[in-house]
Design a protein around this motif. Sequence first.
Motif, PDB file in Angstrom:
ATOM      1  N   LYS A 191       0.856  -1.185   0.000  1.00  0.00           N
ATOM      2  CA  LYS A 191       0.000   0.000   0.000  1.00  0.00           C
ATOM      3  C   LYS A 191       0.885   1.224   0.000  1.00  0.00           C
ATOM      4  O   LYS A 191       1.938   1.256   0.634  1.00  0.00           O
ATOM      5  CB  LYS A 191      -0.972   0.004   1.179  1.00  0.00           C
ATOM      6  CG  LYS A 191      -0.361  -0.122   2.563  1.00  0.00           C
ATOM      7  CD  LYS A 191      -1.454  -0.395   3.597  1.00  0.00           C
ATOM      8  CE  LYS A 191      -0.874  -0.520   4.999  1.00  0.00           C
ATOM      9  NZ  LYS A 191      -0.424   0.765   5.535  1.00  0.00           N
ATOM     10  N   MET A 192       0.453   2.242  -0.737  1.00  0.00           N
ATOM     11  CA  MET A 192       1.260   3.433  -0.937  1.00  0.00           C
ATOM     12  C   MET A 192       0.441   4.682  -0.622  1.00  0.00           C
ATOM     13  O   MET A 192      -0.783   4.636  -0.501  1.00  0.00           O
ATOM     14  CB  MET A 192       1.754   3.489  -2.390  1.00  0.00           C
ATOM     15  CG  MET A 192       2.495   2.242  -2.864  1.00  0.00           C
ATOM     16  SD  MET A 192       4.080   1.992  -2.044  1.00  0.00           S
ATOM     17  CE  MET A 192       5.047   3.250  -2.886  1.00  0.00           C
ATOM     18  N   GLY A 193       1.144   5.798  -0.500  1.00  0.00           N
ATOM     19  CA  GLY A 193       0.483   7.088  -0.333  1.00  0.00           C
ATOM     20  C   GLY A 193      -0.173   7.305   1.014  1.00  0.00           C
ATOM     21  O   GLY A 193      -1.063   8.144   1.150  1.00  0.00           O
ATOM     22  N   GLY A 194       0.245   6.562   2.043  1.00  0.00           N
ATOM     23  CA  GLY A 194      -0.328   6.772   3.367  1.00  0.00           C
ATOM     24  C   GLY A 194      -1.727   6.225   3.531  1.00  0.00           C
ATOM     25  O   GLY A 194      -2.466   6.669   4.409  1.00  0.00           O
ATOM     26  N   LEU A 195      -2.148   5.288   2.697  1.00  0.00           N
ATOM     27  CA  LEU A 195      -3.478   4.706   2.825  1.00  0.00           C
ATOM     28  C   LEU A 195      -3.601   4.019   4.190  1.00  0.00           C
ATOM     29  O   LEU A 195      -2.819   3.122   4.509  1.00  0.00           O
ATOM     30  CB  LEU A 195      -3.694   3.682   1.704  1.00  0.00           C
ATOM     31  CG  LEU A 195      -5.098   3.083   1.578  1.00  0.00           C
ATOM     32  CD1 LEU A 195      -6.108   4.154   1.193  1.00  0.00           C
ATOM     33  CD2 LEU A 195      -5.095   1.960   0.539  1.00  0.00           C
TER      34      LEU A 195
END
Length: 202
Positions: free
Chosen positions: A76-80
């Motif tokens: 998971k990326m982008g602070g999800l």
Amino acid sequence: MAEAPQISQQSQRRMRTTALICGAVFFGMIGLAYASVPLYAMFCQITGYGGTTQRVDQYSDRILDRQITVRFDANKMGGLPWTFEPSQRAITMRIGETVKAEYKASNWSKHTASGRATFNVTPELAGAYFNKVECFCFTDTTLKPGEAIDMPVVFYVDPAIVDVPELKDIRTITLSYTFFPIDAKPLAAAPNAEEESTKLGG
């Protein structure tokens, strides 16, 4: 004072023609830029380029007496603010056999959050022979605070893979999913504010 030279009608026509051609080229380039993304995605789906798997509507009609292991990777990326992981790290199956695997996602934040998953397989050349019958990829998924879901993946490895010289001895394929946030507003701050990735495939 000398008069400015007059521009002939022929020269004016040439200038207008040149301007029209330049304008057509400019707008054509813009159109190609917008079209390049879906065209590239279509190319990858057809050829398996870049580890892109294939989407099919039917199961394999041939099962080989040879096994292959499929490993599962979750990111998971982008602070999800989710926990995202496969239910099991690997499955050993026969080539051509249709199997079902599951990924799990849960929202541990105090806010509703949405994400969308992309995927690929490695080795990349195997993408053209990894056929998914059911998949949650490229589908918007929204989880309320504390909500958790199971996301199934139904797939098989095309028996034609054994006829490819570069893949005839392959024993392991890794299926990798990465979830990205798609919320319009910023997500709730996570314990680790920086970009996070959780790899469980080994």
